[in-house]
Design an enzyme around this catalytic site. Structure first.
Site, PDB file in Angstrom:
ATOM      1  N   LYS A 109       0.864  -1.189   0.000  1.00 31.19           N
ATOM      2  CA  LYS A 109       0.000   0.000   0.000  1.00 31.19           C
ATOM      3  C   LYS A 109       0.899   1.238   0.000  1.00 31.19           C
ATOM      4  O   LYS A 109       1.422   1.638   1.027  1.00 31.19           O
ATOM      5  CB  LYS A 109      -0.914   0.031   1.237  1.00 31.19           C
ATOM      6  CG  LYS A 109      -2.016   1.068   1.064  1.00 31.19           C
ATOM      7  CD  LYS A 109      -2.389   1.828   2.309  1.00 31.19           C
ATOM      8  CE  LYS A 109      -1.488   2.938   2.701  1.00 31.19           C
ATOM      9  NZ  LYS A 109      -1.409   4.101   1.806  1.00 31.19           N
ATOM     10  N   GLU A 168       9.724   1.300  10.566  1.00 26.57           N
ATOM     11  CA  GLU A 168      10.741   2.321  10.243  1.00 26.57           C
ATOM     12  C   GLU A 168      10.046   3.667  10.390  1.00 26.57           C
ATOM     13  O   GLU A 168       9.278   4.065   9.516  1.00 26.57           O
ATOM     14  CB  GLU A 168      11.253   2.136   8.806  1.00 26.57           C
ATOM     15  CG  GLU A 168      11.990   0.839   8.561  1.00 26.57           C
ATOM     16  CD  GLU A 168      13.377   0.833   9.179  1.00 26.57           C
ATOM     17  OE1 GLU A 168      13.867   1.894   9.614  1.00 26.57           O
ATOM     18  OE2 GLU A 168      13.963  -0.264   9.242  1.00 26.57           O
ATOM     19  N   GLU A 185       9.660  16.843  13.668  1.00 25.48           N
ATOM     20  CA  GLU A 185      10.349  16.608  12.392  1.00 25.48           C
ATOM     21  C   GLU A 185      10.026  17.768  11.462  1.00 25.48           C
ATOM     22  O   GLU A 185       8.854  17.974  11.123  1.00 25.48           O
ATOM     23  CB  GLU A 185       9.827  15.320  11.747  1.00 25.48           C
ATOM     24  CG  GLU A 185      10.609  14.092  12.058  1.00 25.48           C
ATOM     25  CD  GLU A 185      10.183  12.914  11.175  1.00 25.48           C
ATOM     26  OE1 GLU A 185       8.997  12.558  11.172  1.00 25.48           O
ATOM     27  OE2 GLU A 185      11.061  12.362  10.510  1.00 25.48           O
TER      28      GLU A 185
HETATM   29  P1  NAP Z   1       2.648   8.758   7.315  1.00 24.51           P
HETATM   30  O1  NAP Z   1       1.678   9.849   7.317  1.00 24.51           O
HETATM   31  O2  NAP Z   1       2.894   8.024   8.572  1.00 24.51           O
HETATM   32  O3  NAP Z   1       2.183   7.748   6.173  1.00 24.51           O
HETATM   33  C1  NAP Z   1       2.958   6.644   5.805  1.00 24.51           C
HETATM   34  C2  NAP Z   1       2.069   5.631   5.123  1.00 24.51           C
HETATM   35  O4  NAP Z   1       1.124   5.135   6.066  1.00 24.51           O
HETATM   36  C3  NAP Z   1       1.254   6.202   3.964  1.00 24.51           C
HETATM   37  O5  NAP Z   1       1.141   5.218   2.971  1.00 24.51           O
HETATM   38  C4  NAP Z   1      -0.078   6.467   4.636  1.00 24.51           C
HETATM   39  O6  NAP Z   1      -1.161   6.549   3.764  1.00 24.51           O
HETATM   40  C5  NAP Z   1      -0.173   5.268   5.532  1.00 24.51           C
HETATM   41  N1  NAP Z   1      -1.135   5.399   6.628  1.00 24.51           N
HETATM   42  C6  NAP Z   1      -1.453   6.493   7.349  1.00 24.51           C
HETATM   43  N2  NAP Z   1      -2.392   6.191   8.262  1.00 24.51           N
HETATM   44  C7  NAP Z   1      -2.681   4.888   8.108  1.00 24.51           C
HETATM   45  C8  NAP Z   1      -3.576   3.997   8.751  1.00 24.51           C
HETATM   46  N3  NAP Z   1      -4.365   4.374   9.751  1.00 24.51           N
HETATM   47  N4  NAP Z   1      -3.612   2.721   8.340  1.00 24.51           N
HETATM   48  C9  NAP Z   1      -2.821   2.308   7.338  1.00 24.51           C
HETATM   49  N5  NAP Z   1      -1.953   3.100   6.680  1.00 24.51           N
HETATM   50  C10 NAP Z   1      -1.884   4.381   7.074  1.00 24.51           C
HETATM   51  O7  NAP Z   1       4.081   9.255   6.819  1.00 24.51           O
HETATM   52  P2  NAP Z   1       4.450  10.097   5.535  1.00 24.51           P
HETATM   53  O8  NAP Z   1       4.033  11.505   5.759  1.00 24.51           O
HETATM   54  O9  NAP Z   1       3.968   9.426   4.295  1.00 24.51           O
HETATM   55  O10 NAP Z   1       6.035   9.963   5.528  1.00 24.51           O
HETATM   56  C11 NAP Z   1       6.853  10.746   6.336  1.00 24.51           C
HETATM   57  C12 NAP Z   1       7.247  10.015   7.603  1.00 24.51           C
HETATM   58  O11 NAP Z   1       7.898   8.793   7.266  1.00 24.51           O
HETATM   59  C13 NAP Z   1       8.235  10.784   8.431  1.00 24.51           C
HETATM   60  O12 NAP Z   1       7.905  10.694   9.780  1.00 24.51           O
HETATM   61  C14 NAP Z   1       9.555  10.070   8.146  1.00 24.51           C
HETATM   62  O13 NAP Z   1      10.518  10.247   9.150  1.00 24.51           O
HETATM   63  C15 NAP Z   1       9.100   8.670   8.018  1.00 24.51           C
HETATM   64  N6  NAP Z   1      10.087   7.851   7.279  1.00 24.51           N
HETATM   65  C16 NAP Z   1      10.840   6.942   7.967  1.00 24.51           C
HETATM   66  C17 NAP Z   1      11.800   6.198   7.299  1.00 24.51           C
HETATM   67  C18 NAP Z   1      12.633   5.193   8.024  1.00 24.51           C
HETATM   68  O14 NAP Z   1      13.201   4.339   7.351  1.00 24.51           O
HETATM   69  N7  NAP Z   1      12.737   5.234   9.345  1.00 24.51           N
HETATM   70  C19 NAP Z   1      11.991   6.386   5.925  1.00 24.51           C
HETATM   71  C20 NAP Z   1      11.207   7.326   5.259  1.00 24.51           C
HETATM   72  C21 NAP Z   1      10.251   8.058   5.950  1.00 24.51           C
HETATM   73  P3  NAP Z   1      -2.113   7.872   3.849  1.00 24.51           P
HETATM   74  O15 NAP Z   1      -1.250   9.017   3.500  1.00 24.51           O
HETATM   75  O16 NAP Z   1      -3.213   7.612   2.874  1.00 24.51           O
HETATM   76  O17 NAP Z   1      -2.658   8.009   5.210  1.00 24.51           O
END
Ligand code: NAP
Length: 482
Positions: free
Chosen positions: A185, A261, A392
């Site tokens: 997803k 992650e 962040e």
């Molecule tokens: P996010 O808002 O947490 O979303 C990540 C993924 O989760 C998206 O596909 C999102 O889809 C999905 N998601 C959100 N709520 C969900 C739920 N209730 N059930 C299932 N899936 C759900 O993060 P982002 O804004 O895309 O990415 C930025 C974040 O990722 C930052 O915090 C960054 O530090 C972190 N990150 C970490 C790493 C690592 O390796 N540690 C690498 C890259 C990024 P929707 O948008 O449709 O909700």
């Protein structure tokens, strides 16, 4: 929404339907959503918007296909992975264009991402044939103990938008190597890179139903029933800590194994003995790669007061010289942020810091015009209660904080719930080892601003995550012992 006039062949060639059990299909209720180009806010494409019925179909496929796929030989799995690596490299320019258009990063960063993503397929092609169990004589001598390693079972892989190709690759490649079936997803902002990758995997010979792709704007409606179904055995999630907590709770309901992650708040420490050429270069990489939209991006830059003036002056000069614009223009180094909400968040964090007394050394504003651009920004005189120290930033903004004492700066660096990565700039070997050991992080960048390497386990401690991706241990997340 009108389609951007510059839609290229690369974008037009990406399939836009769901991939379920080897077939490209529309969402059962016919829903679709637009994918926007963040450099101008216009629609690039529209893709199928999966709902709970589509998720059920994908679940049936991964469960039905798991046993057969687990029996595929390691050589078969390795060859599919190797072919995928080769196709990805051959199509670097095309894929880089897709990444840049849907995510915004400069083409040079996008090409680097394609190579990074491809590398996981080569790496796990080599790991697929080296899955080993153990044999031992029981301590009481009355028997032998044989352990074998088996695929954990059907997985859900959830990825963010900031590295739309690589974050999927880092999960899909080890899952294939281990013999797991999976549902991917991707983030709704950047589904095209995942759909393009899935098409390449099919071309490389991946059997039907091993990888299923659910593009959706209804993440919770799609994922929660899957996690609670009792038929999914593994969740691998990359994204924010806030969402990670929600998914961990859902996974707990059916005792689903998880890899997480999550977010970071990386400290970057420049000691007085640092080589400033190295430190400035590393700081630029640690902050500005991906416009600061990286979990590894430095969020707090601590500089010893003896070198603070010179370091800051040099950093400001370099940041000021970085061209901002559409990532597909060859000379642009800073593309747009992903969307209006991200831009608004960066503006809010800078305004909060400035209101509380921070000084803007360069930048400090959104760029007027189409798209979601923000100027490369250096802030100094950071007040202790500035919100950006504990949030962040996810944008091209770096707060510079001076320090005098090693112990105090390590304490400050560790004063966060996150622990993904820390950067240490020093030419003193003892200090390098001492500070690296004292930082509560999963990875340390020593005199470098980049820690990600296919061969190194990637991941964090504290609330930055659980488990590791890549490296020799990356495949473990998808295997269980028997
Ligand atoms: P996010 O808002 O947490 O979303 C990540 C993924 O989760 C998206 O596909 C999102 O889809 C999905 N998601 C959100 N709520 C969900 C739920 N209730 N059930 C299932 N899936 C759900 O993060 P982002 O804004 O895309 O990415 C930025 C974040 O990722 C930052 O915090 C960054 O530090 C972190 N990150 C970490 C790493 C690592 O390796 N540690 C690498 C890259 C990024 P929707 O948008 O449709 O909700």
């Amino acid at each position: 929404m009108p389609l951007t006039p510059t839609v290229s062949r690369a974008i037009a060639s990406v399939p836009t339907d769901l991939l379920i059990d080897g077939s490209r299909i529309a969402a059962l209720d016919g829903a679709r959503f637009d994918v926007l180009d963040p450099s101008n806010g216009m629609a690039l494409s529209s893709v199928a918007d999966a709902g709970p019925d589509d998720a059920r179909a994908a679940l049936d496929a991964v469960v039905a296909r798991q046993r057969g796929w687990a029996r595929a030989t390691p050589n078969t799995r390795a060859e599919i992975l190797r072919r995928t690596y080769e196709i990805l490299l051959d199509r670097t320019d095309e894929l880089a264009e897709v990444i840049t258009r849907e995510m915004g990063k400069p083409l040079s960063d996008a090409r680097a991402e394609v190579h990074y993503a491809a590398g996981f397929f080569r790496w796990f092609a080599e790991e697929a044939v080296r899955i080993r169990g153990t044999h031992a004589v029981a301590p009481d001598g009355r028997g032998q103990i044989l352990t074998v390693r088996e695929p954990v079972g059907p997985c859900i892989l959830i990825t963010p938008w900031n590295f739309p190709l690589a974050m999927g690759a880092r999960k899909i490649a080890p899952a294939i190597a281990a013999g797991c079936t999976m549902i991917l997803k991707p983030a709704p902002q950047t589904p095209l890179s995942s759909l393009a990758l899935a098409a390449i995997l099919q071309e490389a010979g991946l059997p039907d139903g091993v990888l299923n792709v659910l593009t959706t704007t209804r993440a919770n409606d799609v994922v929660e029933p899957l996690l609670r179904s009792g038929r999914i055995r593994k969740l691998s999630f990359t994204g924010s800590t806030a969402v990670g907590r929600v998914l961990l709770a859902q996974a707990a309901s059916a005792v689903v194994r998880t890899s997480m992650e999550l977010g970071g708040n990386a400290p970057f420490i420049v000691f007085a003995d640092a080589d400033l050429d190295v430190a400035v270069e590393a700081a630029l990489k640690a902050k500005m790669r991906n416009m600061g939209e990286a979990c590894t991006a430095t969020n707090r830059l601590y500089v010893h007061e003896d070198v603070a003036a010179e370091f800051t002056e040099r950093l400001v000069a370099r940041m000021r010289a970085m061209p901002v614009g559409d990532g597909s223009d060859a000379d642009v180094l800073v593309g747009p942020l992903i969307d209006a909400a991200s831009l608004a968040k960066v503006e809010r964090l800078v305004a909060d810091a400035v209101e509380k007394g921070a000084r803007v050394a360069t930048g400090g504003s959104a760029v007027r015009g189409p798209g979601f651009h923000y100027e490369p920004t250096v802030l100094t005189d950071i007040p202790g209660d500035a919100e950006l120290l504990t949030t962040e930033i996810f944008g091209p903004v770096v707060p510079v904080i001076t320090f005098t004492d090693e112990t105090a700066v390590v304490d400050a660096a560790n004063a966060t719930e996150w622990g993904l990565v820390g950067y240490v700039m020093t030419t003193d070997l003892d200090r390098a080892q001492r500070v690296s050991a004292a930082l509560e992080v999963g990875m340390v960048g020593l005199n470098t601003g980049i820690v990600a390497d296919i061969a190194a386990p990637f991941g964090g401690v504290k609330q930055s995550g659980i488990g590791r991706e890549g490296g020799a241990v990356g495949i473990d997340e998808y295997l269980s012992y028997k």
